[in-house]
Design a protein around this motif. Structure first.
Motif, short mmCIF file in Angstrom:
data_model
loop_
_atom_site.label_atom_id
_atom_site.label_comp_id
_atom_site.label_asym_id
_atom_site.label_seq_id
_atom_site.Cartn_x
_atom_site.Cartn_y
_atom_site.Cartn_z
N SER A 61 0.85 -1.18 0.00
CA SER A 61 0.00 0.00 0.00
C SER A 61 0.88 1.24 0.00
O SER A 61 2.04 1.19 0.43
CB SER A 61 -0.91 0.00 1.23
OG SER A 61 -0.15 0.16 2.41
N ASP A 62 0.34 2.33 -0.47
CA ASP A 62 1.11 3.57 -0.51
C ASP A 62 1.56 4.00 0.87
O ASP A 62 2.62 4.60 1.03
CB ASP A 62 0.26 4.68 -1.15
CG ASP A 62 0.06 4.46 -2.64
OD1 ASP A 62 -0.87 5.08 -3.19
OD2 ASP A 62 0.80 3.65 -3.25
N SER A 63 0.76 3.70 1.88
CA SER A 63 1.06 4.18 3.23
C SER A 63 2.26 3.47 3.87
O SER A 63 2.83 3.98 4.84
CB SER A 63 -0.17 4.02 4.12
OG SER A 63 -0.55 2.66 4.21
N ARG A 65 4.76 1.66 1.75
CA ARG A 65 5.84 1.43 0.79
C ARG A 65 7.09 2.19 1.19
O ARG A 65 7.04 3.36 1.54
CB ARG A 65 5.40 1.84 -0.61
CG ARG A 65 6.42 1.47 -1.70
CD ARG A 65 5.91 1.82 -3.09
NE ARG A 65 4.78 0.97 -3.47
CZ ARG A 65 3.53 1.42 -3.58
NH1 ARG A 65 3.27 2.69 -3.36
NH2 ARG A 65 2.56 0.61 -3.94
#
Length: 127
Positions: A61-63, A65
Motif C-alpha cells: 500500500s502507498d502508506s 511502501r
C-alpha cells in the motif's frame, strides 16, 4: 483446511521496528499468495502488502511502501512482514491471509480474493 497464525506484534515507540510472522498449514504453501492486512478501531480492514507464490510479484500500500518489507520462506511455510520507521497511525490488528487465485496490482488488496485468514496480532505504536 487453510490455517494461518500471525504473531510478533507488540508495543513499540514511533520510529521503531517490528517483524511479524505468519506460519501456515493445511495447504500447499508454494501455490498461494500471502497478504498482510490491518484493521484499526472503527476503520475498514485494509491491505498492507502481498507476496506472490514464487516472489515474482510484491505489492505494498502507498502508506507503507518504503518502510515495510514482505518476504516468504517456502521451506518453512512462513511469511514475514518487517516494519521499520513505525508511526502511530500504523497501530492496528494485523492479519495474514492466503489466496489461491493469484494476485494483481488491481486485486491484491481485495479481501474477497483470499481463501483463509489467520487471527490477528496487535501492533501498537506510541508517539
Amino acid at each position: 483446511d487453510v490455517q494461518l497464525q500471525a504473531s510478533g506484534g507488540g508495543l513499540v515507540q514511533a520510529g521503531g521496528s517490528l517483524r511479524l510472522s505468519c506460519v501456515t498449514s493445511g495447504f500447499n504453501f508454494d501455490d498461494y499468495s500471502i497478504g498482510w492486512f490491518r484493521q484499526a478501531p472503527g476503520k475498514e480492514r485494509e491491505g498492507v502488502a502481498c507476496i506472490s507464490s514464487f516472489v515474482d510479484s510484491i505489492y505494498y500500500s502507498d502508506s507503507v511502501r518504503g518502510r515495510f518489507t514482505i518476504s516468504r520462506d517456502n521451506a518453512k511455510d512462513t511469511v514475514y512482514l518487517l516494519m521499520n520507521s513505525l508511526k502511530p497511525e500504523d497501530s492496528a490488528v494485523y492479519f495474514c491471509a492466503a489466496s489461491s487465485s493469484g494476485n494483481s496490482d488491481r486485486y491484491w488488496s481485495a479481501r474477497w480474493n483470499y481463501d483463509g485468514w489467520g487471527q490477528g496480532t496487535q501492533v501498537t505504536v506510541s508517539s
